[in-house]
Write an enzyme that holds these catalytic residues in place. Structure first.
Site, PDB file in Angstrom:
ATOM      1  N   SER A 290       0.920  -1.232  -0.031  1.00  0.00           N
ATOM      2  CA  SER A 290       0.016   0.047  -0.021  1.00  0.00           C
ATOM      3  C   SER A 290       0.709   1.234   0.035  1.00  0.00           C
ATOM      4  CB  SER A 290      -1.140   0.015   1.176  1.00  0.00           C
ATOM      5  OG  SER A 290      -2.279   0.870   0.933  1.00  0.00           O
TER       6      SER A 290
ATOM      7  N   ASP B 297      -5.906  -3.761  -2.956  1.00  0.00           N
ATOM      8  CA  ASP B 297      -4.967  -3.256  -1.919  1.00  0.00           C
ATOM      9  C   ASP B 297      -4.104  -4.656  -1.322  1.00  0.00           C
ATOM     10  OD1 ASP B 297      -3.250  -2.203   0.459  1.00  0.00           O
ATOM     11  OD2 ASP B 297      -4.802  -0.431   0.501  1.00  0.00           O
TER      12      ASP B 297
END
Length: 593
Positions: free
Chosen positions: A349, A463
């Site tokens: 991320s 993600d």
């Protein structure tokens, strides 16, 4: 241990000396050692030959007296992968003497390997005559088996390397001289060329290896026989290329015809004049698929290369955490100021974004300037839309990423780099070590419900924090050395509040403003990373040291907290710098800051 063997023994004294030097047998009394020697089988396993397959019956213990073996495991639905390497003086198949059963891995000779076999039948036959000695062997095998299960780095570092020029315009001898200078800082190193070692026997090479920590064999473009001998003798092949030249076809023939290449680590080294041209690595990797690749642009890159190929590197893994991830920038500054090298890097991320800047060669000022421009001056998820797929359109974050990193491929980054995402379709982690960088970053930050997923080959990619918010395990699998983990996400949870079912819209707004209730962004962010909490706990244990900067009061979407988070990361790292330095030098896993 020196053993005074009775003169009447008909066992060769050299064989007994070798047996006594192995940790498994070193404490046996002379009579017991002789009895074992009469029952062991000595043999040579040529490079590329399989010793046994995963699933075979386990009925013998083996010990390596010279050479190297690779252990591979195939898991359901996955390709066979290297899980460990067995060097001279080590044993394998310990469970055969203790419990029998089936082999849990396939073992292949990485090069010509001399070894011995001690069968379970022989062990059981000697129990009644030498019960104490056999009990000692059983105890050692159990201890070594337990150690192997806890081993921090399953992939033992390489000791012997073959330098092979695969393009015109490279000087293998000059490269080997520069590399050996750096290797000598890590251990006793020697370089061999065809002039000094051609036509020598494998036993001669094994004797030299026993007295050195690292050996470089420099292949010759004029001698195919010597090149093939180098390949057969090496744990790792270093394929050396001038990045601007074309591949040398004879090198392809020499490498492919010398052995099966199963299990042999291959390091592709690309020499550049000053900078890496886009697309360079991809072009070479198509011709010479490699385990790892490296860009050498200046003399200082040799030190990093030597650490990476010997398992003495320092890796940095950065977690996700939204705006809290700005603390990573402060940690990086502290590490650099303290003279600790960052040899390879990866993350999840926001951690993957900041890590990519380090891999691209950005200095501290560039890290601050570029990330301030991306996150603070323009809210990357501020392009709200009708929430059919996500709250934000995603176009803004895509544009910002594309503008900052450009059209570079991950393989062209100056440092080895990886980032991870989650394949929502298949429910598994995706590790990106190649591909268009901005596109991979876009997938790694696609928080479900906040940003649209990336659609790739019919798969839905989101993600990386959904399944793994601190991918230390990924870097650990490379077997390159020490790992510094930085976790900025695990300590953050949404605030509690009163029931809001009967609260008006204005009332809910006030609760969120006063931080008495979580926003939809906070809820989605937390929900999107909650399943990785157990994985993160395990990964933290695999860090040589774990840093958890105190970030109380900084929300995952508080982009304006850029400087506060950055300073908190810097202070935390500097406060724990003695522990960090001890961890990366001594690899002390128990340290946690």
């Amino acid at each position: 241990m020196t053993v005074d063997f009775p003169p009447t023994t008909n066992i060769g004294r050299n064989a007994l000396a070798v047996l006594a030097s192995l940790p498994l047998f070193e404490k046996l009394e002379p009579e017991a050692l002789i009895a074992v020697a009469e029952h062991v089988e000595w043999f040579c396993l040529p490079g590329g030959t399989t010793l046994f397959e995963q699933g075979d019956e386990a009925n013998s213990l083996y010990a390596v007296t010279s050479g190297s073996l690779g252990a591979y495991r195939a898991e359901s639905g996955k390709d066979r992968r290297l899980i460990g390497r067995i060097k001279s003086g080590e044993t394998l198949g310990e469970n055969a003497l203790v419990a029998g059963g089936r082999r849990t891995a396939t073992v292949i000779a990485l090069r010509d390997t001399e070894m011995l076999r001690f069968t379970k039948a022989a062990f059981e036959g000697l129990i009644s005559e030498y019960p104490t000695a056999m009990l000692h062997i059983a105890q050692v095998t159990v201890t070594r088996l337990e150690q192997s299960l806890r081993r921090e780095n399953p992939r033992a570092s390489s000791r012997t390397f073959a330098v092979i020029g695969i393009s015109e315009g490279v000087d293998e001898h000059a490269f080997a001289a520069d590399l050996s200078t750096e290797l000598a800082k890590l251990g006793r190193t020697e370089v061999f060329t065809g002039d000094s070692a051609e036509s020598r026997s494998s036993s001669w090479f094994n004797e030299i290896e026993s007295r050195r920590d690292f050996i470089l064999f420099v292949a010759s473009q004029d001698s195919t026989a010597w090149t093939r001998q180098c390949i057969a003798q090496a744990d790792t092949l270093i394929l050396l290329a001038n990045a601007r030249e074309q591949p040398r076809q004879q090198a392809l023939i020499d490498i492919s015809s010398s052995r099966s290449m199963i299990g042999q680590i291959t390091e592709l080294v690309l020499l550049h004049r000053r900078f890496v041209r886009p697309g360079t690595a991809g072009r070479w990797l198509q011709q010479f698929p490699a385990t790892h690749h490296h860009h050498l642009r200046s003399a200082k890159d040799y030190a990093r290369l030597s650490r990476l190929i010997t398992g003495n590197a320092v890796g940095l893994v950065l977690s996700g955490g939204g705006a809290r991830g700005f603390a990573h920038i402060g940690v990086i500054k502290a590490i650099r100021e303290s003279g600790i090298p960052i040899d390879h890097i990866g993350g999840t991320s926001v951690g993957s974004i900041i890590a990519s800047g380090v891999a691209a060669g950005w200095d501290d000022e560039q890290l601050v300037e570029r990330h301030r421009r991306t996150f603070v001056e323009r809210n990357p998820i501020g392009d709200y839309t009708l929430p059919l797929i996500s709250l934000a359109r995603g176009r803004r974050v895509s544009t910002l990423l594309r503008n900052e990193v450009g059209p570079i491929d991950i393989t062209d980054l100056a440092l080895p780099y990886f980032c991870i995402a989650t394949n929502l379709t298949q429910g598994r982690v995706v590790v990106y070590r190649s591909g268009l960088l901005w596109r991979c970053l876009r997938a790694s930050v696609a928080i479900p419900g906040v940003l649209p997923p990336v659609f790739q080959d019919g798969q839905i990619i989101v993600d990386g924090a959904v399944l793994n918010n601190l991918p230390v395990d990924v870097m650990h699998g490379f077997g390159r050395g020490r790992i510094i983990g930085v976790d900025v996400g695990s300590q953050h949870s949404p605030v509690a509040c009163d029931d809001v079912d009967n609260t008006s819209a204005l009332g809910r707004f006030r609760l969120i403003r006063d931080k008495r209730a979580p926003s939809i962004f906070q809820l989605l962010f937390r929900a999107g990373s909650l399943s990785s909490a157990v994985v993160a706990a395990t990964n933290r244990e695999q860090s040589s040291i774990l840093l958890t900067p105190p970030l109380d009061g900084i929300d995952v979407l508080d982009w304006k907290a850029f400087d506060r988070a950055r300073e908190a990361g810097y202070r935390h790292a500097m406060e724990h710098m003695p522990a960090i330095q001890a961890a990366v030098v001594h690899d002390r896993r128990e340290i946690t800051a």
